[in-house]
Each structure stands twice: as structure tokens, then as C-alpha cells.
Design a protein around this motif. Sequence first.
Motif, PDB file in Angstrom:
ATOM      1  N   GLY A   1      40.329  28.340  80.136  1.00  0.00           N
ATOM      2  CA  GLY A   1      41.351  29.184  80.735  1.00  0.00           C
ATOM      3  C   GLY A   1      42.543  29.362  79.820  1.00  0.00           C
ATOM      4  N   ALA A   2      42.971  28.278  79.162  1.00  0.00           N
ATOM      5  CA  ALA A   2      44.110  28.366  78.240  1.00  0.00           C
ATOM      6  C   ALA A   2      43.797  29.298  77.077  1.00  0.00           C
ATOM      7  N   LEU A   3      42.585  29.203  76.526  1.00  0.00           N
ATOM      8  CA  LEU A   3      42.193  30.079  75.426  1.00  0.00           C
ATOM      9  C   LEU A   3      42.196  31.548  75.863  1.00  0.00           C
ATOM     10  N   LEU A   4      41.623  31.815  77.025  1.00  0.00           N
ATOM     11  CA  LEU A   4      41.544  33.192  77.509  1.00  0.00           C
ATOM     12  C   LEU A   4      42.921  33.751  77.833  1.00  0.00           C
ATOM     13  N   ILE A   5      43.718  32.980  78.558  1.00  0.00           N
ATOM     14  CA  ILE A   5      45.031  33.466  78.973  1.00  0.00           C
ATOM     15  C   ILE A   5      45.936  33.687  77.769  1.00  0.00           C
ATOM     16  N   GLY A   6      45.876  32.781  76.800  1.00  0.00           N
ATOM     17  CA  GLY A   6      46.659  32.973  75.586  1.00  0.00           C
ATOM     18  C   GLY A   6      46.309  34.275  74.894  1.00  0.00           C
ATOM     19  N   ALA A   7      45.014  34.580  74.833  1.00  0.00           N
ATOM     20  CA  ALA A   7      44.572  35.835  74.218  1.00  0.00           C
ATOM     21  C   ALA A   7      45.044  37.038  75.021  1.00  0.00           C
TER      22      ALA A   7
END
Length: 340
Positions: A71-77
Motif C-alpha cells: 500500500g505504501a509503494l502504491l500510494i507513494g506512486a
Amino acid sequence: MNDLSLRFGRKVPAILLIAAPPAAAAIIVLSVLYGAKNIDTATIWNALFQFDPDNVNHHIIRYSRIPRVLGALLIGAFLAVSGALMQGMTRNDLASPSIMGVSDGSAFMITLAMIVLPGATSLSMIFMSLVGSAAGVAIVLGLASTVPGGMSPVRMTIVGAVVSTFLSSISSALAVYFQLSQSVSFWYNARLHQLEPDMIRLALPFAVVGLLLAFLVSRHVTILSLGEEVSAGLGQRSALVKVISTLSIVILTGISVAIAGKIGFIGLIIPHIARFLVGLDYRWVVPCAAVIGAVFLALADLLSRFMNAPFETPIGIVTSLIGVPFFLYLIRKRGGGERD
């Protein structure tokens, strides 16, 4: 264009895009290994391939730590791409979803949904978040257009901050009145450790659409970022570019808030870093902002676990420690003028 991009040309974006997968993999491993409770690699392997429903550590890995880092990777992107499009479209270096009322619009609509539709499904919450995101954009742009010089960077940012504060205050008041403060706080404090895997899965189709729109319009945003006159002189349909860009921003910001709540400054900081590294061509800025934003937020989340161990520091504090000084620096550097 900066000296770095002039010197190395397309080598920098190529290096960033090639390095992103192994960097993300390393962060995933570290995020699964370390936290309030450290877990050994053998347990992680068993949790992935020999899951035991009676093993607490297996549940932590599968339903907490893996969704959290993904989730952190996706949201950051998502937030980084949204910020890049906003800054390119408006030629405003201070623009970002968290400052321009987009994120607070999503959180406000989610608050209303919790009051009016207490049994709403995850998909319904995503739709409400998207509606709120669109409403936030419309309100800020609408108000800014009625103020003399309202579309200048600083004045538009002030309008966005006022709208964000207003929506946040109304949400807090409604949450207190309807005794939903604890539930609503999730969307304002961005608790990544409480991500729901189902919400991430439901949001992925929307994310694909939002990212595709961003990549589709990126070349045109490059031209638009040079100014309205240049864009018109090249025969570009600026209004259509802005509509598609805004739609991408609404989708990516809306699903980000629906998944994890409001996270500030990612959409402000990362586009500047991407432009510094790869230049002003948004065909490179958009994908590079996505990978930098993904790694940045995942690393910030990992750092939040150790800043005040054994307690976790809210991710918003970690991003603010970097974002607030950066924001003040931009105000001092850019002043009230548009990007050159």
C-alpha cells in the motif's frame, strides 16, 4: 532544464526505472522483517508458502505487513504522479493534492458516507472518496478563478489551504457530533498499519485507469507547462489536456485517501526531485515521480517504526518533517510568480 539532466540526458531516468524494482524488493523484505515485533526469514517463508491459520506471526505477515508495504509503494506512486500533473498543468510549484484541497475533499466525503451510509461497502467508500476528490478540485479552482490574481501560485495555494482547513474542520465537527471521531481519524492520520487488503485490491482497477491517463497526457503536459501561449501556438487543445489531467489527479488522489487516508507532502516534494533529475519532459517526469514516490513513502513508513520504538510514529509526522521545510523553501524561492 538542470545541469544534471543536460549532462546525462536519458541515462538518469533509465537508471531510476531500472533501479526501482530491486529497491522496492529490498524495502518489501525489510518492511516484512522489522516492526514492533521482529520476525525471522523462516517464518516469513512459511507464512507465504505454508500458511498456518493458527500462527499469529503468519497472520501479521499476510494481513498486516505485506499489505502495508504494498500500500505504501502504491500510494507513494499515486500521490507523486498526482502532484507532478498538478504542478505541470497549473505551472505552480506549490501545487499538491494535500495542499490544494483534493485530499481533504476525499476525506470529507468519506466522513459523510460514514454518517449517511454506515454500512457502506469498501467499493462505496472508494466512489465517495473519488466524488470528494473531484469536489475539492472544483471548489479550489472555482474560488481561485473569482479572486483577482487567484490563479497565481501563492494565492491559489492560500485558497487551497483555506478550503482544506474548512473541509477538515467540518469533518471533525461532524465526527464529534455523530460520535465517529475514532473512525474518522483513520482518514486524517494515515494509519498505514491498518490497511485493508480488500480495499487495495478494489482500488487497483481505478489506479490502472488513473495511471494510464497520466501517461497518455504526459507529453501534452510538457507543452502546457511551457505556458498557455506556447501551448496554443502549437495547436494543442489545452482545455482537453487539463480535463484529462484533472481526471487522473482525482482518481489517483481519491483512491489513495480511500486506501490509507490523507498523507501530506508526497505530491509536493517528489515532482521537484523528479524534475531535477530528469528535466522538464513529463514523459519521463511522470514515471520517475511514480517510482521515487513509491520508494520514498515506503522508506518513510519503515522509518516511522524506529523513530520512537517500540511505538510507531504517524507517517504524517515523518513526511511533514521533510515536507514543511521544503514547502517554506519553495515559497521563498518561487515567491508569487509562475514557473519560468
